[in-house]
Design an enzyme around this catalytic site. Sequence first.
Site, short mmCIF file in Angstrom:
data_model
loop_
_atom_site.label_atom_id
_atom_site.label_comp_id
_atom_site.label_asym_id
_atom_site.label_seq_id
_atom_site.Cartn_x
_atom_site.Cartn_y
_atom_site.Cartn_z
N HIS A 77 0.86 -1.19 0.00
CA HIS A 77 0.00 0.00 0.00
C HIS A 77 0.89 1.23 0.00
CE1 HIS A 77 -3.44 -2.49 0.74
NE2 HIS A 77 -3.06 -2.83 1.96
N CYS A 177 0.58 -10.71 -3.86
CA CYS A 177 -0.50 -11.64 -3.52
C CYS A 177 -0.03 -13.10 -3.60
CB CYS A 177 -1.71 -11.41 -4.41
SG CYS A 177 -2.32 -9.71 -4.35
#
Length: 223
Positions: A77, A177
């Site tokens: 992020h 991910c």
Amino acid sequence: MNIPLIIRQLGRQDYQDVWHQMQAFTDQRDENTADEIWLVQHNPVFTQGQAGKPEHLLQTSNIPVVQSDRGGQITYHGPGQQVMYVLIDIKRHKAAGRDLSVRHLVTALEQSVVKTLADYSVQAYPKADAPGVYVDCQGIEKKICSLGLRIRKGCSFHGLALNIKMDLQPFHYINPCGYAGLEMCQLADFIDPTDATCEKVAPKLVAHFSKILGYNMQQIFNN
């Protein structure tokens, strides 16, 4: 639904502060607590999901790594990425006769992103075996949005992270991910960068999500 949906614009904040606020909100809410969406941009941070494997962090940097309680593997992020956290009472939707499962909530999040990107003439799609939203970029499949949820007391928190206009370099420090070689992209790769701002994208994202889940009341707060 006649239950209001509250939208909170949190600006730019550290990940851990907002994460702990989400936990507290979920633990304290009751059957009368309105569902909320929190819009935020985070200071640079890597977050590991509950099943996150340390080997997916490929190199260390000055960016902190936080072990989170969401689902999924590691992601990044940073400023210029629109994060949308969804604090939804799933069991209340079910009690009202709406078939809202965790899978349906994930689909709603993915479709909100797909529809938002379509507003910019960017064709995107979800994948059944890899939650998130993807775009074909000159024959290469790239990921533009990541998802991760946590369910507690029949209520959701965490949500999605849509890359708008940000520094993508930190994604090279990880297997995004948990997928080695997965390339990331952002909205600014496909449209006029001056139109690729969180301020412009967020209202579209919220509107699509609200429509998909059938909310007809919204209250917006700038925190």
